[in-house]
Motif scaffolding. Structure first.
Motif, PDB file in Angstrom:
ATOM      1  N   LYS A 292      -3.184  27.202   4.690  1.00  0.00           N
ATOM      2  CA  LYS A 292      -3.643  26.731   3.381  1.00  0.00           C
ATOM      3  C   LYS A 292      -3.024  27.468   2.192  1.00  0.00           C
ATOM      4  O   LYS A 292      -2.902  26.916   1.107  1.00  0.00           O
ATOM      5  CB  LYS A 292      -5.167  26.853   3.297  1.00  0.00           C
ATOM      6  N   VAL A 293      -2.650  28.739   2.401  1.00  0.00           N
ATOM      7  CA  VAL A 293      -2.221  29.545   1.268  1.00  0.00           C
ATOM      8  C   VAL A 293      -0.801  30.074   1.429  1.00  0.00           C
ATOM      9  O   VAL A 293       0.062  29.850   0.575  1.00  0.00           O
ATOM     10  CB  VAL A 293      -3.191  30.725   1.027  1.00  0.00           C
ATOM     11  N   ARG A 294      -0.548  30.760   2.521  1.00  0.00           N
ATOM     12  CA  ARG A 294       0.689  31.524   2.643  1.00  0.00           C
ATOM     13  C   ARG A 294       1.937  30.656   2.636  1.00  0.00           C
ATOM     14  O   ARG A 294       2.977  31.054   2.126  1.00  0.00           O
ATOM     15  CB  ARG A 294       0.647  32.372   3.912  1.00  0.00           C
TER      16      ARG A 294
ATOM     17  N   VAL B 228     -17.774  41.768  24.300  1.00  0.00           N
ATOM     18  CA  VAL B 228     -17.837  40.368  23.872  1.00  0.00           C
ATOM     19  C   VAL B 228     -17.755  40.279  22.353  1.00  0.00           C
ATOM     20  O   VAL B 228     -17.022  39.443  21.805  1.00  0.00           O
ATOM     21  CB  VAL B 228     -19.142  39.707  24.377  1.00  0.00           C
ATOM     22  N   ILE B 229     -18.500  41.154  21.663  1.00  0.00           N
ATOM     23  CA  ILE B 229     -18.466  41.167  20.199  1.00  0.00           C
ATOM     24  C   ILE B 229     -17.077  41.542  19.698  1.00  0.00           C
ATOM     25  O   ILE B 229     -16.568  40.974  18.727  1.00  0.00           O
ATOM     26  CB  ILE B 229     -19.519  42.142  19.637  1.00  0.00           C
ATOM     27  N   TRP B 230     -16.434  42.516  20.360  1.00  0.00           N
ATOM     28  CA  TRP B 230     -15.072  42.899  19.984  1.00  0.00           C
ATOM     29  C   TRP B 230     -14.129  41.701  20.097  1.00  0.00           C
ATOM     30  O   TRP B 230     -13.328  41.438  19.194  1.00  0.00           O
ATOM     31  CB  TRP B 230     -14.590  44.035  20.886  1.00  0.00           C
ATOM     32  N   GLY B 231     -14.227  40.965  21.201  1.00  0.00           N
ATOM     33  CA  GLY B 231     -13.404  39.772  21.358  1.00  0.00           C
ATOM     34  C   GLY B 231     -13.719  38.726  20.311  1.00  0.00           C
ATOM     35  O   GLY B 231     -12.816  38.065  19.782  1.00  0.00           O
ATOM     36  N   ALA B 232     -15.015  38.569  19.991  1.00  0.00           N
ATOM     37  CA  ALA B 232     -15.414  37.596  18.974  1.00  0.00           C
ATOM     38  C   ALA B 232     -14.868  37.977  17.602  1.00  0.00           C
ATOM     39  O   ALA B 232     -14.440  37.106  16.829  1.00  0.00           O
ATOM     40  CB  ALA B 232     -16.937  37.485  18.933  1.00  0.00           C
ATOM     41  N   LEU B 233     -14.882  39.263  17.295  1.00  0.00           N
ATOM     42  CA  LEU B 233     -14.337  39.714  16.011  1.00  0.00           C
ATOM     43  C   LEU B 233     -12.853  39.362  15.892  1.00  0.00           C
ATOM     44  O   LEU B 233     -12.406  38.813  14.874  1.00  0.00           O
ATOM     45  CB  LEU B 233     -14.528  41.223  15.858  1.00  0.00           C
ATOM     46  N   HIS B 234     -12.101  39.652  16.947  1.00  0.00           N
ATOM     47  CA  HIS B 234     -10.667  39.341  16.898  1.00  0.00           C
ATOM     48  C   HIS B 234     -10.425  37.836  16.919  1.00  0.00           C
ATOM     49  O   HIS B 234      -9.461  37.351  16.307  1.00  0.00           O
ATOM     50  CB  HIS B 234      -9.930  40.036  18.042  1.00  0.00           C
ATOM     51  N   GLY B 235     -11.290  37.100  17.610  1.00  0.00           N
ATOM     52  CA  GLY B 235     -11.185  35.649  17.557  1.00  0.00           C
ATOM     53  C   GLY B 235     -11.400  35.137  16.144  1.00  0.00           C
ATOM     54  O   GLY B 235     -10.671  34.262  15.660  1.00  0.00           O
ATOM     55  N   GLY B 236     -12.401  35.696  15.462  1.00  0.00           N
ATOM     56  CA  GLY B 236     -12.648  35.328  14.067  1.00  0.00           C
ATOM     57  C   GLY B 236     -11.505  35.726  13.159  1.00  0.00           C
ATOM     58  O   GLY B 236     -11.100  34.959  12.266  1.00  0.00           O
ATOM     59  N   TYR B 237     -10.963  36.932  13.389  1.00  0.00           N
ATOM     60  CA  TYR B 237      -9.815  37.379  12.596  1.00  0.00           C
ATOM     61  C   TYR B 237      -8.649  36.389  12.719  1.00  0.00           C
ATOM     62  O   TYR B 237      -8.005  36.030  11.725  1.00  0.00           O
ATOM     63  CB  TYR B 237      -9.321  38.752  13.066  1.00  0.00           C
ATOM     64  N   LEU B 238      -8.347  35.981  13.960  1.00  0.00           N
ATOM     65  CA  LEU B 238      -7.224  35.079  14.189  1.00  0.00           C
ATOM     66  C   LEU B 238      -7.451  33.716  13.540  1.00  0.00           C
ATOM     67  O   LEU B 238      -6.515  33.111  12.989  1.00  0.00           O
ATOM     68  CB  LEU B 238      -6.978  34.916  15.693  1.00  0.00           C
ATOM     69  N   MET B 239      -8.682  33.240  13.601  1.00  0.00           N
ATOM     70  CA  MET B 239      -8.991  31.960  12.960  1.00  0.00           C
ATOM     71  C   MET B 239      -8.745  32.032  11.453  1.00  0.00           C
ATOM     72  O   MET B 239      -8.128  31.137  10.862  1.00  0.00           O
ATOM     73  CB  MET B 239     -10.444  31.572  13.255  1.00  0.00           C
ATOM     74  N   VAL B 240      -9.230  33.104  10.837  1.00  0.00           N
ATOM     75  CA  VAL B 240      -9.031  33.276   9.391  1.00  0.00           C
ATOM     76  C   VAL B 240      -7.558  33.410   9.061  1.00  0.00           C
ATOM     77  O   VAL B 240      -7.059  32.826   8.089  1.00  0.00           O
ATOM     78  CB  VAL B 240      -9.821  34.506   8.891  1.00  0.00           C
ATOM     79  N   ASN B 241      -6.819  34.179   9.879  1.00  0.00           N
ATOM     80  CA  ASN B 241      -5.392  34.384   9.647  1.00  0.00           C
ATOM     81  C   ASN B 241      -4.620  33.067   9.715  1.00  0.00           C
ATOM     82  O   ASN B 241      -3.786  32.758   8.854  1.00  0.00           O
ATOM     83  CB  ASN B 241      -4.849  35.376  10.672  1.00  0.00           C
TER      84      ASN B 241
ATOM     85  N   THR C 132       1.289  43.545   9.715  1.00  0.00           N
ATOM     86  CA  THR C 132       0.794  43.166   8.388  1.00  0.00           C
ATOM     87  C   THR C 132      -0.199  42.008   8.452  1.00  0.00           C
ATOM     88  O   THR C 132      -0.683  41.547   7.417  1.00  0.00           O
ATOM     89  CB  THR C 132       1.963  42.774   7.468  1.00  0.00           C
ATOM     90  N   ASN C 133      -0.506  41.535   9.658  1.00  0.00           N
ATOM     91  CA  ASN C 133      -1.572  40.544   9.845  1.00  0.00           C
ATOM     92  C   ASN C 133      -2.030  40.603  11.291  1.00  0.00           C
ATOM     93  O   ASN C 133      -1.351  41.194  12.147  1.00  0.00           O
ATOM     94  CB  ASN C 133      -1.118  39.132   9.461  1.00  0.00           C
ATOM     95  N   ILE C 134      -3.157  39.992  11.586  1.00  0.00           N
ATOM     96  CA  ILE C 134      -3.751  40.133  12.917  1.00  0.00           C
ATOM     97  C   ILE C 134      -2.983  39.328  13.968  1.00  0.00           C
ATOM     98  O   ILE C 134      -2.987  39.674  15.149  1.00  0.00           O
ATOM     99  CB  ILE C 134      -5.242  39.733  12.884  1.00  0.00           C
ATOM    100  N   ILE C 135      -2.314  38.247  13.548  1.00  0.00           N
ATOM    101  CA  ILE C 135      -1.475  37.502  14.495  1.00  0.00           C
ATOM    102  C   ILE C 135      -0.340  38.394  14.992  1.00  0.00           C
ATOM    103  O   ILE C 135      -0.054  38.464  16.190  1.00  0.00           O
ATOM    104  CB  ILE C 135      -0.908  36.228  13.833  1.00  0.00           C
TER     105      ILE C 135
END
Length: 496
Positions: A358-360, A339-352, A282-285
């Motif tokens: 801040k919210v959950r 590299v882009i795939w790794g960057a996308l998941h890195g960004g996902y984890l940062m947002v998560n 239910t989340n990327i983490i």
């Protein structure tokens, strides 16, 4: 020699299984040596030319591990220098074989742009499994330096590295998970409970690969290969193609991991769980705690934590997460798409993590929130798979355009590539795939249904009906899978 081949199922594995236990009845050290030699034979079947590199790697790292272990008269400074040397050798060898041409290609692009002559590419083949056995040994070296390794047997170390169920495509093993099992005399005695469970897990993994993974791959290839032929996917075609690949990579790699666990269990050795229903996340983490667990654990323990982990404040934590996933993407292959795939998941984890902070923490998630979280996570994973599968960034961009409807809304067919959503078999296989990965428990839960071969039970017991049912299903499924063998169908993670 593939796990899903006649040669492996009817020749190699039965010979290894019988030989291992026959030798183990008389000499467990000889049985470990036999299994190590059998594993080297398995590797040599793939590439005899790559065998010297594997053997040199094993010998060098075993010797380095002995010198890294804390001993009287050996200073920490000496050991640290040795650690740096050993890690450098491993990473340089991996870099030469896996990333030399990637580096040269990027340098050439810069030279050509500047009007200079390009550098000639290195004509060198990528040794199969080099990423897995290199990472496995890097973890061993670090643990030796930290004083965590107490096993000194070269035979057990060689078996730990070459062990055929994991050598080609993982999981990434840790010495503490394996070497004590190789030293345990009970491992070398036949355990029919483990053999029965191992065969069941192997069969279900084989079915995942042959009956779902390969079928989904046919439709994914239509779309992704079509882009390289100049055929741009329309809206539905693009989404179904990406969904097909999302299912293909899951059932291909999860199937391999199940087969590896099953084969190893037959030999009395338990491999670590590598998949735990990741598409239910239910989340990327949570996704990265369930997907390719052995690699996630390695990246956490030997990259994220040494970078500082979360010990140096939130900002540094996010940077460390991003760098870890970036390098994890590059580990998968020498291409900007990874590299882009790794960057996308890195960004996902940062947002998560930012969302959680801040919210959950102030808003407990309800049922609707969990459903929305699952849907968002699944879509994000699908979007990232596009660059993972595409052979170039330009191809990935065209797929993304198709997913946005920029290439039009569906046509009936395009050239020689049949639109997958027009084929009933696609939906049938896709439905089965979704049910298996979203509704059923992980394959490893078979353990509660296959506790002992029924025909060996001395008396009736609870669960015997379920055991008989699973046994019949397993035998039927194995027979059907064997009937589907014949075509060459390697596992996707062999390329990494």
């Amino acid at each position: 020699m593939l796990f899903n081949s006649y040669a492996f199922i009817f020749a190699y594995f039965p010979i290894v299984l019988i030989g291992f236990f026959l030798i183990g009845r008389h000499n467990i050290r000889a049985a470990a040596g036999f299994l190590a030699l059998a594993s080297l034979f398995f590797y040599g079947w793939w590439s005899v030319k790559a065998m010297p590199l594997l053997l040199l790697s094993i010998c060098f790292n075993y010797w380095s591990g002995l010198r890294l272990t804390p001993q009287p008269g050996r200073s920490d400074k000496q050991r640290k220098r040795m650690l740096v040397l050993a890690l450098t050798v491993n990473l340089v060898v991996l870099g030469i074989f896996k990333y030399a041409n990637f580096f040269i290609a990027n340098v050439d692009a810069a030279l050509v742009a500047a009007g200079a002559s390009p550098i000639e590419m290195v004509h060198i083949a990528l040794p199969i499994g080099i990423s897995f056995y290199t990472f496995t040994q890097i973890a061993f070296l670090v643990d030796c330096w930290q004083g965590k390794v107490h096993e000194r047997s070269f035979v057990h170390y060689a078996l730990f590295v070459t062990y055929f169920p994991h050598l080609i495509a993982g999981p990434v093993l840790h010495h503490a998970q394996m070497m004590p099992q190789f030293a345990n005399p009970k491992t070398y005695r036949v355990d029919l409970d483990k053999v029965a469970l191992g065969l069941a897990i192997f069969t279900f993994g084989l079915a995942k690969k042959l009956l779902i993974g390969d079928k989904m791959g046919e439709y994914a290839d239509m779309v992704f290969n079509g882009v390289h032929s100049g055929v741009m996917p329309s809206l539905y075609t693009a989404w179904f193609g990406v969904l097909a690949y999302t299912m293909q990579i899951y059932f291909d790699f999860s199937g391999y991991s199940d087969m590896a666990v099953g084969l190893s269990l037959c030999l009395g050795v338990r491999l670590p769980l590598n998949f735990n229903s990741p598409y239910k996340s239910t989340n990327i983490i949570e996704f990265w705690r369930r997907w390719h667990i052995s690699l996630s654990t390695f990246l956490r323990d030997y990259l994220y934590v040494p970078l500082g982990g979360n010990r140096k404040g939130p900002a540094r934590r996010y940077i460390n997460l991003f760098l870890t996933m970036l390098l994890g993407g590059l580990w998968h292959g020498a291409a900007w798409t990874f590299v882009i795939w790794g960057a996308l998941h890195g960004g996902y984890l940062m947002v998560n993590h930012l969302w959680n902070a801040k919210v959950r923490r102030n808003v407990p998630p309800g049922r609707v929130a969990k459903v929305l979280g699952w849907f968002l996570t699944f879509i994000c994973v699908m979007i990232a798979w596009v660059v993972f599968r595409a052979e170039s960034m330009s191809a990935a961009i065209e797929i993304y355009k198709g997913m946005l409807g920029m290439h039009g809304v569906p046509s009936v067919a395009f050239g020689e590539f049949i639109v997958p959503y027009r084929k009933p078999e696609f939906f049938q296989t896709l439905l089965v795939a979704l049910v298996v990965c979203l509704a059923l428990p992980p394959t490893i839960t078979l353990e509660r249904w296959v506790p002992q071969p029924v025909f060996l039970a001395t008396r009736p017991r609870a669960g015997s009906v379920a055991t008989v049912t699973i046994a019949l299903v397993t035998v039927t499924m194995l027979a059907f899978c064997v009937s589907q063998l014949g075509s060459y169908s390697p596992f996707l993670y062999f390329q990494f």
